[in-house]
Design a protein around this motif. Structure first.
Motif, PDB file in Angstrom:
ATOM      1  N   PRO A 183     -50.908  49.075  26.076  1.00 47.87           N
ATOM      2  CA  PRO A 183     -51.757  47.877  26.138  1.00 47.87           C
ATOM      3  C   PRO A 183     -52.981  48.160  27.009  1.00 47.87           C
ATOM      4  O   PRO A 183     -52.875  48.840  28.036  1.00 47.87           O
ATOM      5  CB  PRO A 183     -50.866  46.813  26.774  1.00 47.87           C
ATOM      6  CG  PRO A 183     -49.564  47.462  27.087  1.00 47.87           C
ATOM      7  CD  PRO A 183     -49.617  48.890  26.679  1.00 47.87           C
ATOM      8  N   LYS A 184     -54.128  47.678  26.563  1.00 49.59           N
ATOM      9  CA  LYS A 184     -55.363  47.904  27.321  1.00 49.59           C
ATOM     10  C   LYS A 184     -55.343  47.058  28.587  1.00 49.59           C
ATOM     11  O   LYS A 184     -54.994  45.874  28.550  1.00 49.59           O
ATOM     12  CB  LYS A 184     -56.582  47.549  26.466  1.00 49.59           C
ATOM     13  CG  LYS A 184     -57.900  47.845  27.143  1.00 49.59           C
ATOM     14  CD  LYS A 184     -59.068  47.585  26.232  1.00 49.59           C
ATOM     15  CE  LYS A 184     -60.365  47.915  26.945  1.00 49.59           C
ATOM     16  NZ  LYS A 184     -61.514  47.654  26.090  1.00 49.59           N
ATOM     17  N   THR A 221     -58.871  53.470  20.431  1.00 48.35           N
ATOM     18  CA  THR A 221     -58.269  52.367  19.695  1.00 48.35           C
ATOM     19  C   THR A 221     -57.970  52.830  18.273  1.00 48.35           C
ATOM     20  O   THR A 221     -58.511  53.841  17.812  1.00 48.35           O
ATOM     21  CB  THR A 221     -59.208  51.151  19.631  1.00 48.35           C
ATOM     22  OG1 THR A 221     -60.367  51.511  18.869  1.00 48.35           O
ATOM     23  CG2 THR A 221     -59.597  50.664  21.023  1.00 48.35           C
ATOM     24  N   GLY A 263     -56.348  44.610  31.212  1.00 48.79           N
ATOM     25  CA  GLY A 263     -57.244  43.457  31.200  1.00 48.79           C
ATOM     26  C   GLY A 263     -57.301  42.724  29.873  1.00 48.79           C
ATOM     27  O   GLY A 263     -57.837  41.626  29.808  1.00 48.79           O
ATOM     28  N   ASP A 264     -56.796  43.324  28.797  1.00 53.05           N
ATOM     29  CA  ASP A 264     -56.816  42.656  27.492  1.00 53.05           C
ATOM     30  C   ASP A 264     -55.598  43.109  26.694  1.00 53.05           C
ATOM     31  O   ASP A 264     -55.639  44.110  25.991  1.00 53.05           O
ATOM     32  CB  ASP A 264     -58.112  42.978  26.739  1.00 53.05           C
ATOM     33  CG  ASP A 264     -58.279  42.149  25.468  1.00 53.05           C
ATOM     34  OD1 ASP A 264     -57.325  41.417  25.087  1.00 53.05           O
ATOM     35  OD2 ASP A 264     -59.354  42.223  24.854  1.00 53.05           O
ATOM     36  N   LYS A 265     -54.531  42.365  26.801  1.00 56.92           N
ATOM     37  CA  LYS A 265     -53.266  42.734  26.166  1.00 56.92           C
ATOM     38  C   LYS A 265     -53.323  42.685  24.644  1.00 56.92           C
ATOM     39  O   LYS A 265     -52.447  43.193  23.967  1.00 56.92           O
ATOM     40  CB  LYS A 265     -52.134  41.815  26.659  1.00 56.92           C
ATOM     41  CG  LYS A 265     -51.934  41.834  28.158  1.00 56.92           C
ATOM     42  CD  LYS A 265     -51.341  43.135  28.615  1.00 56.92           C
ATOM     43  CE  LYS A 265     -51.068  43.073  30.108  1.00 56.92           C
ATOM     44  NZ  LYS A 265     -50.944  44.333  30.728  1.00 56.92           N
ATOM     45  N   ARG A 266     -54.384  42.068  24.082  1.00 53.62           N
ATOM     46  CA  ARG A 266     -54.519  42.012  22.623  1.00 53.62           C
ATOM     47  C   ARG A 266     -54.932  43.356  22.056  1.00 53.62           C
ATOM     48  O   ARG A 266     -54.712  43.647  20.888  1.00 53.62           O
ATOM     49  CB  ARG A 266     -55.551  40.948  22.213  1.00 53.62           C
ATOM     50  CG  ARG A 266     -55.157  39.539  22.606  1.00 53.62           C
ATOM     51  CD  ARG A 266     -56.316  38.606  22.415  1.00 53.62           C
ATOM     52  NE  ARG A 266     -57.397  39.030  23.308  1.00 53.62           N
ATOM     53  CZ  ARG A 266     -58.644  38.584  23.255  1.00 53.62           C
ATOM     54  NH1 ARG A 266     -58.982  37.712  22.345  1.00 53.62           N
ATOM     55  NH2 ARG A 266     -59.552  39.011  24.098  1.00 53.62           N
ATOM     56  N   VAL A 267     -55.558  44.194  22.871  1.00 57.16           N
ATOM     57  CA  VAL A 267     -56.039  45.508  22.435  1.00 57.16           C
ATOM     58  C   VAL A 267     -55.030  46.574  22.852  1.00 57.16           C
ATOM     59  O   VAL A 267     -54.540  46.582  23.981  1.00 57.16           O
ATOM     60  CB  VAL A 267     -57.424  45.826  23.045  1.00 57.16           C
ATOM     61  CG1 VAL A 267     -57.905  47.206  22.621  1.00 57.16           C
ATOM     62  CG2 VAL A 267     -58.436  44.758  22.664  1.00 57.16           C
ATOM     63  N   ASN A 277     -54.398  50.669  23.131  1.00 56.66           N
ATOM     64  CA  ASN A 277     -54.968  52.013  23.100  1.00 56.66           C
ATOM     65  C   ASN A 277     -53.908  52.979  22.603  1.00 56.66           C
ATOM     66  O   ASN A 277     -52.733  52.845  22.916  1.00 56.66           O
ATOM     67  CB  ASN A 277     -55.447  52.452  24.484  1.00 56.66           C
ATOM     68  CG  ASN A 277     -56.796  51.871  24.834  1.00 56.66           C
ATOM     69  OD1 ASN A 277     -57.618  51.626  23.962  1.00 56.66           O
ATOM     70  ND2 ASN A 277     -57.023  51.650  26.115  1.00 56.66           N
TER      71      ASN A 277
END
Length: 161
Positions: free
Chosen positions: A82-83, A50, A85-89, A91
């Motif tokens: 995009p990570k 990240t 399972g969690d599009k807010r994070v 990589n």
């Protein structure tokens, strides 16, 4: 020994860091912090991390790290993903072009220094550490934050006056 001799020795160290930085920039088109970012990703699980992990490793402020990542992405050396399972994070991932570039860059000065410091006997190591501690104390710079990497590319926004 004259005080001038000590100043010359310090200047040699600073100058060698500057020369290395300019050489890497000229020959490979990237700065030392950019190389360190790519190396960090190369050594990370799945060649990804990240932005926060990169920032903590480089010990630079978020806007500086964002600029490093932007420039490397424009050159195709890394990608934002995009990570799962969690599009807010998001990589940051090393690309094959970034990995190829890393293979062409010689061992950095800070890596060479670290390897040579590890080879010193305990007495020599303590002498070096005590001498540096003395310089830091007499310059009254104990409060200045610094990364374990030797670089000349600290942005002006990183300097508190």
């Amino acid at each position: 020994m004259e005080t001038t001799d000590i100043l010359i020795k310090i200047r040699k160290i600073v100058r060698s860091i500057d020369i290395e930085s300019k050489k890497i920039q000229k020959e490979h088109g990237v700065s030392i912090p950019q190389v360190l970012c790519l190396n960090f990703l190369h050594n990370s699980p799945n060649y990804q991390a990240t932005q926060g992990e990169i920032r903590r490793f480089l010990n630079l402020n978020p806007s500086t790290v964002s600029g490093i990542i932007d420039r490397l992405e424009k050159k195709g050396y890394l990608a934002r993903l995009p990570k799962l399972g969690d599009k807010r994070v998001v990589n940051i991932a090393l690309t094959s072009a970034g990995d190829k570039l890393l293979k062409t860059i010689p061992s950095l000065l800070h890596v060479q220094l670290s390897e040579k410091l590890k080879k010193l006997n305990e007495e020599e190591f303590i002498k070096v550490e005590e001498g540096l501690n003395t310089l830091i104390r007499i310059l009254d710079i104990e409060a200045i934050e610094a990364s374990p990497m030797i670089t000349m590319e600290t942005g002006l926004e990183d300097i508190e006056v």
